[in-house]
Scaffold this motif. Sequence first.
Motif, PDB file in Angstrom:
ATOM      1  N   HIS A 216      -6.235  -2.247 -12.351  1.00 32.70           N
ATOM      2  CA  HIS A 216      -6.696  -1.055 -12.275  1.00 32.70           C
ATOM      3  C   HIS A 216      -6.729  -0.181 -13.620  1.00 32.70           C
ATOM      4  O   HIS A 216      -5.735  -0.390 -14.140  1.00 32.70           O
ATOM      5  N   TYR A 260     -12.389  -1.671  -4.671  1.00 34.41           N
ATOM      6  CA  TYR A 260     -10.987  -2.055  -5.061  1.00 34.41           C
ATOM      7  C   TYR A 260     -11.068  -3.882  -4.694  1.00 34.41           C
ATOM      8  O   TYR A 260     -10.002  -4.339  -5.418  1.00 34.41           O
ATOM      9  N   PHE A 272      -6.292   6.900  -6.864  1.00 33.73           N
ATOM     10  CA  PHE A 272      -5.440   5.866  -6.662  1.00 33.73           C
ATOM     11  C   PHE A 272      -4.273   6.096  -5.680  1.00 33.73           C
ATOM     12  O   PHE A 272      -3.944   5.427  -4.647  1.00 33.73           O
ATOM     13  N   TYR A 276      -3.602   5.302  -1.425  1.00 34.48           N
ATOM     14  CA  TYR A 276      -2.464   4.492  -1.113  1.00 34.48           C
ATOM     15  C   TYR A 276      -1.772   5.324   0.129  1.00 34.48           C
ATOM     16  O   TYR A 276      -1.513   4.705   1.292  1.00 34.48           O
ATOM     17  N   GLN A 290      -7.176  -0.555  -0.259  1.00 34.89           N
ATOM     18  CA  GLN A 290      -6.419  -0.775  -1.443  1.00 34.89           C
ATOM     19  C   GLN A 290      -5.847  -2.453  -1.138  1.00 34.89           C
ATOM     20  O   GLN A 290      -5.668  -2.707  -0.056  1.00 34.89           O
ATOM     21  N   HIS A 293      -0.910  -4.177  -5.419  1.00 31.57           N
ATOM     22  CA  HIS A 293      -0.798  -3.527  -6.740  1.00 31.57           C
ATOM     23  C   HIS A 293      -0.224  -4.483  -7.821  1.00 31.57           C
ATOM     24  O   HIS A 293       0.867  -4.645  -7.877  1.00 31.57           O
ATOM     25  N   ALA A 296      -1.847  -2.440 -13.682  1.00 31.13           N
ATOM     26  CA  ALA A 296      -2.577  -1.131 -14.070  1.00 31.13           C
ATOM     27  C   ALA A 296      -2.552  -0.489 -15.716  1.00 31.13           C
ATOM     28  O   ALA A 296      -1.371  -0.940 -16.452  1.00 31.13           O
ATOM     29  N   TYR A 564       4.424   5.764  -7.295  1.00 33.10           N
ATOM     30  CA  TYR A 564       3.160   5.311  -7.022  1.00 33.10           C
ATOM     31  C   TYR A 564       3.034   4.110  -8.256  1.00 33.10           C
ATOM     32  O   TYR A 564       2.899   2.860  -8.016  1.00 33.10           O
ATOM     33  N   TYR A 568       3.551  -1.154  -9.230  1.00 37.35           N
ATOM     34  CA  TYR A 568       2.589  -2.281  -9.759  1.00 37.35           C
ATOM     35  C   TYR A 568       3.411  -3.273 -10.353  1.00 37.35           C
ATOM     36  O   TYR A 568       4.281  -3.227 -10.798  1.00 37.35           O
TER      37      TYR A 568
END
Length: 1011
Positions: A216, A260, A272, A276, A290, A293, A296, A564, A568
Amino acid sequence: MGLFDLIKNVFGDKSTRDMRKIKPIIEQIKAAYPEIEQLSNDGLRQRTADIRQQLQDAVKDKRDEIASIKAKIETLEYEEREPLWERIDKIEKEVLEILEDELNKVLPQVFSIVKETAKRFSQNEVIEVTATDMDRDLCAQGKDFVTIEGDKAYYKNHWIAGGNDTVWNMVHYDVQLIGGTVLHQGKISEMATGEGKTLVATLPVFLNALTGNGVHVVTVNDYLAKRDSEWMGPLYMFHGLTVACIDKTQPNSPERRAAYQCDITFGTNNEFGFDYLRDNMAMRPEDMVQRAHNYAIVDEVDSVLIDDARTPLIISGPIPRGEDQMFDTFKPNVERLYNAQRKLVTSLLADAKRMMASDDENTVKEGTLLLFRAHKGLPKYKPLIKFLSEEGVKALMLKTEAHYMQDNNREMHIVTDPLYFVIEEQNNTIEITDNGIDVLTQGTDDPTFFVLPDIASQLSAVTNEQISDEEKVAKKDALLQNYSIKSERVHTVTQLLKAYALFNNNEEYIVTPEGEVKIVDEQTGRIMEGRRYSDGLHQAIEAKEGVNVQAATQTFATITLQNYFRMYHKLAGMTGTAETEAGEFWDIYKLDVVTIPTNRPVLRNDMPDRVYKTEKEKFNAVIVEIEKMRDMGRPVLVGTTSVEISEKLSRMLNLRHIPHQVLNAKLHQKEADIVAQAGRSIDGKGVVTIATNMAGRGTDIKLTPEVKEAGGLAIIGTERHESRRVDRQLRGRAGRQGDPGSSVFYVSFEDKVMRLFASENIVKVLDKLGLKDGEAIESKMVTNSIEKAQKRVEENHFGVRKHLLEYDDVMNEQRKVIYTRRHHAVMGERIGIDVINTLHDGVEDLVMQFAGDQYDDFSNAVMMRFAVEPPFGKDEYRHMDNNKKIDQLFDKVLKSFNSKMSKLSEVANPVIQNIVAQQLESGVEPQGIIRVPITDGRRTYGIAISIKEAYETGCKSLEKAWQKAVMLLTIDENWKEHLREMDQLKQSVQNASYEQKDPLVIYKTEAFNMF
């Protein structure tokens, strides 16, 4: 030489140590490059394909093992499944670790491939390769950079990106290879403006995309997301990688889901995050967009993870009677109160000015008290701000403030008692005085109409009354109801008063022609679309401005950007300015900041600040400087902190007939185009561009040869920002890639940073220097003092963000549990385990609730909750160990549950068999969806199932579909209610600080109990 310098000389500073570690990797890339350079175009693409296969082969055994476990897991009893799912989770983590090791091994080759591809695009107008299926698909989609002739594909080196025809002319420098390595390692790469961060990202993005797990690329606005996906896209697509931008698609659409699924996905941080949240409100797997993760890269990472992180992302919906608000009702009362204070402050200021001009020391002292009182009453009152910038005035007021603040504000009441309300501007708080209450309640019969009663003592008094329990309960209910009504009334009035006294149109917010109140981000000057002030403040501002007051809403889903992005597997970021926030990046995200050296030395001349007494003198000096630079043939970029100042300067320039462009950070594409042109001169005169500090961020300002000759781009800051980082960003607009340039900031005593945070010492020094009207002072001491003030503001803002995160962390732990359960229910994979865990928790809860001789109550509760009789009698119950009770009752509940599930299949199966038989007779294969009504005695569920799947599984799929429906409905209803209660809890615990208790500790304890 100090100790710090000595250590630095021996070990080097952090930047030197970081470079020392990365240098061997750069040497490996250089060693691998000659071989890659020799490959043909087809050979270059084949090498990429080989590396992709190598990565897949490295984890094939692990993925095969996961597939074989999943194949047999559904055939097992529920109790046997959990260890296997735990094994799958463990293997999936191992897969990520193996891939990370493999990526580090192939990094030198892959970076060389990306660099060589960029070089071939820059040196050739057309690149010929053997056409693949993907080349043909790209051509069929109408991509302008590829054409197909026979079995050949021809890639051009120019294409449309962000609405402009772009010719590829970039090849990676060594410092960009360093930046790419840092990003791959999951760190923040700090690179000066103009060092080509967008190109740097191609290296780690390409490398990590080869795993197929998704990368991402996060940008600050939708224009940059679309532009960068189009600009860099062909470089990736040439090697068979798929690229998409979520901002080009609609939320919850198949197109966004497909975006995605691509190897590389571009988008804005908000989209993004909101995707979620929307995924965790979905009812079917196909509604989720999505996937896991993975990795990013956040462009302008400080803007996204620091500036935007103070406002959580919230999806809200209407609440019952959300229109029943009192903002319009009490607006006249608050207007009367505000006008009374304004009138009082005007007369206080007039008296203060007269008395402070006296020769008598006591009269001056009394006048200064009146001035301080006026400041506590309306600190943002413009005439007051103007008077405080006069020589000696601020120093006297600060001395008075220090006197009344000593001994824990013991004598502050002398200052504040005559006022109607007291403002603490730094904390954005307002407290209404007794005088204010009198003004508010004019026209009502009840003098306590806006006063909160002491509810604790009232309830205590009722408890001690000699009346029946029923009467006590009734009295207490009446008291609590009265308290609740008054609490809402006081809250409404306080928020309205904040709207009048602390929030100004065209500064903190704007009102659109359509009558909408929109927030202006204080950090960026941008309009924050879709954001609203919380806690009724937005509605208060709407009432103040006389526009439609929108209905109150309830939170359905929420998350902070911090939480958030912490999801990742690997996170990295890039910016020109991260060093000042390095502590926060490490503290919150565990992200290390690595400063990358510039490709060429920076020649920009950063001059000391020029300080003026008043805002008027400062702006006049700015206009003179703009004219001087423009006449030298140098383009000028004027940075402002607000939309209002941009427009004020524009009017002043129009009076002098100086042509210029104004950017208010509202139209991202337009601002990027204007900023790109800000480095030119026309007919020997430099172009002038006025911009809020963040406008056009992510766009290079390239200078023409005659501008370089004249001295380069001149940066003029009209005010010091609250954050040093934003000032550094503005400065960094000049001096890219070794270009000449200069930067200077103009400051006055009416500026917000000076007004709120300038120390008493600096005010004294400036008064001693005796500035004449229109005269500036350039002093290192002043510049240092401003930077110290900025540092205090930054620490304050960090505290606010950390505070927000500490509260969200409590909810985040709960959110993880709920969203995991919900995900299991939507996907249907682990739902059986969650169902029996829920049953077990219910059994345990009942056993622990009813102990000793409460068998009858226990038996009734078991019957009501599970519709079964306890498996043991009263005597057994008394002497039995709790664990044994739980085990026996759970066995019986589970048998009952399994029996009901089997009955479900038995009843539905003949109906499904009949439908399929009719379809087969008509020559049609089993197909379609059927809705099966199922009731649990209280409500009826319409369960939609596939006829084909139900037929093939003997209606076992109906069992799972019913479990899914019940789980999702139960989770969503309870979670929504829980979020509402958590909102209320968060507001109510804030009062704990008055009792010398930590609100956060109470919040954590109560939140745990509620959950």
